[in-house]
Design an enzyme around this catalytic site. Structure first.
Site, mmCIF file in Angstrom:
data_model
loop_
_atom_site.group_PDB
_atom_site.id
_atom_site.type_symbol
_atom_site.label_atom_id
_atom_site.label_comp_id
_atom_site.label_asym_id
_atom_site.label_seq_id
_atom_site.Cartn_x
_atom_site.Cartn_y
_atom_site.Cartn_z
ATOM 1 N N TYR A 33 0.826 -1.210 0.000
ATOM 2 C CA TYR A 33 0.000 0.000 0.000
ATOM 3 C C TYR A 33 0.854 1.250 0.000
ATOM 4 O O TYR A 33 2.064 1.189 0.227
ATOM 5 C CB TYR A 33 -0.985 -0.004 1.184
ATOM 6 C CG TYR A 33 -0.367 0.373 2.518
ATOM 7 C CD1 TYR A 33 0.448 -0.517 3.215
ATOM 8 C CD2 TYR A 33 -0.603 1.619 3.086
ATOM 9 C CE1 TYR A 33 1.000 -0.163 4.433
ATOM 10 C CE2 TYR A 33 -0.049 1.979 4.315
ATOM 11 C CZ TYR A 33 0.751 1.079 4.978
ATOM 12 O OH TYR A 33 1.308 1.424 6.177
ATOM 13 N N LYS A 148 6.482 -1.805 2.120
ATOM 14 C CA LYS A 148 5.248 -1.267 2.722
ATOM 15 C C LYS A 148 4.095 -2.239 2.487
ATOM 16 O O LYS A 148 3.260 -2.052 1.595
ATOM 17 C CB LYS A 148 4.955 0.132 2.145
ATOM 18 C CG LYS A 148 4.054 0.987 3.034
ATOM 19 C CD LYS A 148 4.085 2.436 2.590
ATOM 20 C CE LYS A 148 3.029 3.303 3.238
ATOM 21 N NZ LYS A 148 3.157 3.469 4.686
ATOM 22 N N GLU A 180 11.722 2.797 14.588
ATOM 23 C CA GLU A 180 10.835 3.875 14.134
ATOM 24 C C GLU A 180 9.579 3.843 14.993
ATOM 25 O O GLU A 180 9.468 3.036 15.924
ATOM 26 C CB GLU A 180 10.495 3.713 12.645
ATOM 27 C CG GLU A 180 9.874 2.387 12.303
ATOM 28 C CD GLU A 180 9.756 2.120 10.799
ATOM 29 O OE1 GLU A 180 9.612 3.069 10.025
ATOM 30 O OE2 GLU A 180 9.784 0.932 10.431
ATOM 31 N N LEU A 205 10.942 1.420 7.436
ATOM 32 C CA LEU A 205 10.362 1.849 6.167
ATOM 33 C C LEU A 205 11.125 3.090 5.689
ATOM 34 O O LEU A 205 11.384 3.988 6.497
ATOM 35 C CB LEU A 205 8.882 2.209 6.378
ATOM 36 C CG LEU A 205 8.144 2.536 5.088
ATOM 37 C CD1 LEU A 205 7.809 1.249 4.327
ATOM 38 C CD2 LEU A 205 6.865 3.315 5.364
HETATM 39 N N1 PLP Z 1 7.382 4.177 9.214
HETATM 40 C C1 PLP Z 1 6.284 3.426 9.204
HETATM 41 C C2 PLP Z 1 6.307 2.089 9.885
HETATM 42 C C3 PLP Z 1 5.114 3.874 8.573
HETATM 43 O O1 PLP Z 1 4.001 3.103 8.579
HETATM 44 C C4 PLP Z 1 5.111 5.146 7.955
HETATM 45 C C5 PLP Z 1 3.933 5.656 7.271
HETATM 46 O O2 PLP Z 1 2.923 5.014 7.159
HETATM 47 C C6 PLP Z 1 6.292 5.907 8.005
HETATM 48 C C7 PLP Z 1 7.418 5.394 8.638
HETATM 49 C C8 PLP Z 1 6.351 7.258 7.386
HETATM 50 O O3 PLP Z 1 6.436 7.153 5.980
HETATM 51 P P1 PLP Z 1 5.954 8.330 5.061
HETATM 52 O O4 PLP Z 1 6.757 9.538 5.462
HETATM 53 O O5 PLP Z 1 6.295 7.877 3.689
HETATM 54 O O6 PLP Z 1 4.496 8.515 5.288
#
Ligand code: PLP
Length: 285
Positions: A33, A148, A180, A205
């Protein structure tokens, strides 16, 4: 809600969009996603999100049934069809329906779906003004967090545990080092003003907001270090920050009940949020 959603090339009222119970996204969590923020009816940092989408589907071998031009057009059309001013677009691509078998189907017919969700995030809300509190929990997710996937049960459980303990969210750690947050990237600011964030690997991620903040910070002359940091270092930091597509840049003012810095949103967090918003409002597509 009465949204118009996208399902395999069709635009449908949300109650009419149906997916097979054999869909591998449903049975195996076999789906990727993306979430793209929308403001002023336009897409924020779309190129970053679509690039990560391609990387994720490439890693698990799902083939996108539409071209990049069609995908961008669908993102724009779903905004128009739902008169979305500010919010998000959720995009999901699963490997599609098949008899239940751990092996991938030989001729998969992927399921591509999109929906919108209204949400305000540009103007400062109470979370931005006052900061949020987090607890720390062990990171018990699978080992390919750089992809993701829709396998979000552990992050959901961690958020519920945070809520139970009266906190907004959880920061996850592995071997003593922060990975994170449950659904955002975690950063700290050292007492001498260095923005510290964990380097990319299978452990986290590759946050699109994270990447943008790092390059905007470097351009603004803010010192940046991509290195691991421990839970203890985070608790002793001057500032703590989370970033994500729809939280943008948000201050964390308490970790496990311990105030960070003076317990208020810090100056670098505020500056980064402003730099991020100014840059991206000038680059909406
Ligand atoms: N880390 C995780 C586990 C996430 O689920 C998300 C966003 O859904 C992020 C980091 C932040 O990613 P982004 O800045 O691309 O939204």
């Amino acid at each position: 809600m009465n949204r118009i959603v996208y399902l395999n090339g069709q635009w449908l009222p949300e109650a009419e969009a149906k997916v097979s119970i054999f869909d591998r996204g449903y049975v195996f969590g076999d789906a990727i996603y993306e979430v793209t923020a929308v403001t002023q009816g336009k897409l924020l940092d779309y190129p970053g999100h679509v690039a990560r989408f391609h990387r994720s589907i490439g890693e698990v071998g799902i083939v996108c049934p539409v071209s990049d031009e069609e995908l961008l057009a669908a993102h724009r059309e779903i905004v128009t069809r739902n008169s979305l001013d500010e919010g998000l677009i959720y995009l999901q691509l699963s490997r599609g329906p098949a008899d239940r078998d751990f092996h991938f189907p030989k001729a998969p017919v992927p399921t591509l779906s999109m929906f919108t969700q209204a949400k305000k995030f540009i103007d400062d809300d109470a979370h931005v003004r006052d900061g949020v509190s987090v607890i720390t929990l062990p990171d018990l997710r699978w080992g390919r967090r750089d992809i993701k996937t829709v396998q979000l049960l552990y992050p959901s459980m961690a958020k519920m545990e945070a809520e139970k303990q009266g906190a907004y969210d959880a920061w996850l750690y592995q071997d003593g080092y922060i990975t994170e947050a449950t659904s955002s990237s975690a950063h700290i600011v050292t007492r001498d003003g260095v923005l510290v964030t964990r380097p990319l690997s299978h452990a986290i991620l590759p946050g699109i907001t994270r990447g943008s903040i790092l390059s905007l910070a470097r351009e603004a002359g803010i010192p940046v270090e991509e290195r691991m940091f421990t839970v203890d270092e985070a608790k002793a930091a001057a500032e703590a920050i989370v970033t994500s597509a729809t939280q943008l840049v948000q201050p964390v003012v308490k970790i496990d009940g311990q105030p960070i810095g003076d317990g208020k949103p810090g100056p670098l967090t505020k500056r980064l949020r402003k730099i991020y918003i100014d840059y991206h409002l000038a680059h909406l597509i």
